[in-house]
Design an enzyme around this catalytic site. Structure first.
Site, PDB file in Angstrom:
ATOM      1  N   GLU A   1       8.099   8.123  -3.968  1.00 26.93           N
ATOM      2  CA  GLU A   1       8.514   6.771  -4.303  1.00 26.93           C
ATOM      3  C   GLU A   1      10.020   6.757  -4.607  1.00 26.93           C
ATOM      4  OE1 GLU A   1       7.540   5.821  -8.204  1.00 26.93           O
ATOM      5  OE2 GLU A   1       8.128   3.730  -8.060  1.00 26.93           O
TER       6      GLU A   1
ATOM      7  N   ASP B   1       6.249   8.625 -10.259  1.00 26.18           N
ATOM      8  CA  ASP B   1       6.473   8.804 -11.686  1.00 26.18           C
ATOM      9  C   ASP B   1       5.195   8.599 -12.492  1.00 26.18           C
ATOM     10  OD1 ASP B   1       9.155   9.530 -11.982  1.00 26.18           O
ATOM     11  OD2 ASP B   1       9.791   7.477 -11.487  1.00 26.18           O
TER      12      ASP B   1
ATOM     13  N   ASP C   1       4.629   6.635 -14.738  1.00 24.44           N
ATOM     14  CA  ASP C   1       4.753   5.354 -15.444  1.00 24.44           C
ATOM     15  C   ASP C   1       4.031   4.251 -14.681  1.00 24.44           C
ATOM     16  OD1 ASP C   1       6.282   4.821 -13.276  1.00 24.44           O
ATOM     17  OD2 ASP C   1       8.189   4.625 -14.346  1.00 24.44           O
TER      18      ASP C   1
ATOM     19  N   ASP D   1       5.030   1.767 -12.667  1.00 26.55           N
ATOM     20  CA  ASP D   1       5.355   1.604 -11.252  1.00 26.55           C
ATOM     21  C   ASP D   1       4.778   2.744 -10.428  1.00 26.55           C
ATOM     22  OD1 ASP D   1       6.670  -0.683 -11.803  1.00 26.55           O
ATOM     23  OD2 ASP D   1       8.687   0.220 -11.841  1.00 26.55           O
TER      24      ASP D   1
END
Ligand code: TSJ
Length: 644
Positions: free
Chosen positions: A431, A504, A506, A508
């Protein structure tokens, strides 16, 4: 409950009376033959074997309540309110029927030779198998005003049938402790038992089944009772989806010893969920009942559509078209079911195909005639599916032609590796451009390819196939993997045997991970089935003391490693820093933490079972917000970082 009495009896029981039961020895020698495996699945299977007997009693019309309980210490208690297993002494054996049920291996087990028998005589199929594989088992029968009790250990009688009290009800209660010598794990999963029991309650209309977890700290219970049977099952499967017509269409019928019932309801999604069962056993590989259903459904809808003028001229809708958005439950009961296929999960009896076909032909045609508004909605959905499929085919053909003309050009963003043998290569789908840059700099180009993705990714759950083909975010993934898509997908053409999603830890990151997984699940399912899909697990913390550096993947691990580095010196200065994101790591750091096969952590993505996966994806990616919140709260501990 009767521990006190039992201890006394056991002490006085003469060990010389313990007989070696040859049939049950075979079960202990090859447990897998009888319960499938000795893993968690086999452990849970013990419960199903016992419950099946109580369900047989319900099918015979003598029992309407079954209770399944996990006790502290992971023993299981199953109780029913049936007639109670017969206790009288049998003429042939000279033994109480109860003893025979638990000590004689009955033919026709699901995993042994032959098919499942819904026998006319004593049931008890599986009871002796469970007994053989239990460290101890106790059965109590309430019958004739008495409580009869018997105890066993690893299949041997430790207490012959004894009257231990009086009662004013009838029923059977069994408690057992799976044998640690036989199983890899002894810990029961409440959710697994609850799910299975709910399914059984749906399949046996009117039967009340309750489950209870009595283990300290995990206490919970549920009662399942569905007067509507599989009709309620279909509605329940659609609970997080949006049905396109009111009510579930229910059809049933019988011939000779066989009965069949079908419940269907369409929703606005583009996938189907068809669950089929034979004698209450799930048949994930389908078989004759499913084939009969599918052929009849396609034929009936085409015939009605043409007659009603909704399908014009010589046009036709395909099986796939009429199954788009379909939720169906098919349940058949028959004597001598033949289970075939790799996992004995496919029904082979040909007469059932005709029975189900006839039922659907007659009853569904009637239903459509009587409910033209619903008929119109269903047919229009099938027609739209048909047009979308045509468009998708054209898109696919044009991609194929383009590739044939130009050679399959790899996407420009792909940094490919040198090695060509797919067994040795891996592709990181990364990403963001900056993480992509670091990954490209840090990788071992001999066997690691990098494909960066950026921008908003298409949610395939909300798009039809024709939108997916030719999508500019997904196309690079399709071309880089090289194995095609949808019906064309050919896993043997795959260019990398490790497809690693690197995002990640997180919000997103988990979003893009879920979107990609949904895409693989819907359009490249064999990729997941073969175990080729992985998620990279980046570390969260770096802990260092002097020249020593360690990585932690959780807060607990951070504390543990910090303590280790401090050693005996509690005042030592240990430096803890948090990794912010993949994009902020330099190439060397990314290699060391996330890409070096020697040190990295990868999580293999598994397709647990189609229903659960479908639920996860539908709930997480679908349109309804409330079920999504609920699901995440419930499953938070399983769905790592899926904090959408
Ligand atoms: F499998 C098992 F034995 F462990 C077991 C059996 C476990 C449990 C929880 C329940 C049962 C069971 C068996 N419940 N109900 C029965 N019923 C009979 O075995 C039964 C009772 C009466 C008659 C009869 O002809 O009078 C026949 C049968 C098969």
């Amino acid at each position: 409950m009767s521990e006190e009495i039992l201890t006394k009896v056991e002490e006085t029981y003469d060990a010389s009376q313990i007989q070696v039961l040859e049939g049950l020895e075979a079960v202990r020698k090859r447990p897998g033959m009888y319960i499938g495996s000795t893993s968690a699945s086999g452990l849970h299977h013990l419960v199903y074997e016992i419950v099946d007997n109580a369900i047989d009693e319900a099918l015979a019309g003598y029992c309407n309540e079954i209770h399944v309980r996990i006790n502290e210490g992971d023993t299981i208690t199953v109780t029913d309110n049936g007639r109670g297993i017969p206790v009288d002494v049998q003429a042939q054996t000279g033994k109480p029927a109860l003893e025979v049920v638990y000590t004689v291996l009955h033919a026709g087990g699901k995993f042994g030779g032959g098919g499942y028998k819904v026998s006319g005589g004593l049931h008890g199929v599986g009871a002796s198998v469970v007994n053989a594989l239990s460290e101890w088992l106790e059965v109590q029968v309430h019958k004739n005003g008495n409580i009869y009790q018997m105890r066993f250990s690893r299949g041997n009688i430790t207490q012959p049938m004894t009257i231990v009290g009086t009662t004013d009800r009838t029923g059977t209660t069994v408690t057992f402790k799976p044998d640690p010598e036989m199983f890899d794990t002894l810990v029961y999963d409440y959710e697994t038992l609850h799910t299975r029991m709910r399914e059984q309650a749906f399949l046996n209309a009117g039967l009340k089944i309750s489950t209870e977890d009595c283990r300290v700290g995990q206490e919970q219970k549920h009662t399942m009772h569905y007067e509507g049977g599989i009709k309620e099952f279909a509605a329940w499967l659609n609970r997080n989806k949006t049905p396109i017509h009111q009510g579930v269409i229910y059809m049933n019928g019988s011939k000779e010893d066989s009965v069949a019932e079908v419940a269907i309801q369409y929703n606005d999604s583009y996938n189907d969920t068809i669950l089929s069962f034979a004698n209450n056993i799930h048949t994930p590989e389908g078989g004759m009942h499913e084939t009969g259903f599918k052929t009849a459904l396609t034929r009936v809808l085409n015939a009605y559509g043409q007659k009603a003028g909704i399908i014009k001229g010589d046009d036709k809708v395909s099986g796939e078209d009429v199954r788009e958005g379909l939720t169906a439950v098919i349940s058949v009961k028959l004597t001598d079911a033949q289970f075939e296929g790799q996992t004995k999960a496919k029904l082979g009896n040909a007469s059932i195909r005709t029975l189900v076909d006839n039922i659907v032909s007659t009853k569904l045609s009637e239903y459509l005639e009587e409910n033209p508004a619903v008929a119109k909605i269903i047919l229009e959905k099938a027609m739209t599916a048909n047009r979308a499929r045509e468009a998708a085919r054209r898109a696919r053909d044009s991609i194929r032609r383009k590739n044939a003309l130009e050679g399959a050009t790899l996407p420009g963003k792909l940094s490919d590796c040198n090695e060509r043998d797919p067994e040795l290569t891996e592709i990181y789908i990364v990403e963001g451009d900056s993480a992509g840059g670091s990954a490209k700099g840090g990788r071992d180009a001999r066997f690691q390819a990098i494909l960066p993705l950026w921008g908003k990714m298409l949610n395939v759950e909300k798009a039809r196939a024709d939108k997916v083909y030719g999508n500019d975010k997904l196309n690079p993934v399709i071309t880089a993997l090289g194995a095609g898509i949808g019906e064309d997908f050919d896993v043997t053409k795959l260019r990398y045997h490790k497809v690693i999603i690197m995002a990640d830890a997180d919000v997103d990151g988990s979003h893009i991970r879920t979107l990609l997984l949904t895409f693989f699940f819907r359009f490249m399912r064999p990729l997941i089935e073969h175990g080729y899909v992985y998620a990279a697990v980046p570390p969260l913390f770096k802990i260092s003391r002097g020249k020593t550096t360690k990585l932690a993947f959780s807060e607990e691990e951070r504390e543990q490693l910090a303590a280790e580095l401090r050693g005996d010196n509690p005042n030592a200065k240990v430096d803890i820093s948090r990794f912010k994101g993949l994009g902020e790591m330099d190439p060397h750091e990314l290699w060391e933490t996330t890409m070096n096969p020697e040190t990295r952590v990868l999580k293999r993505i598994e397709l647990q079972d189609a229903v659960a996966a479908d639920e996860t994806f539908t709930v997480l990616m679908g349109e309804k917000v409330e079920p999504r919140k609920e699901f995440i709260e419930k499953k938070a501990k399983y769905v790592v970082n899926l904090d959408i």
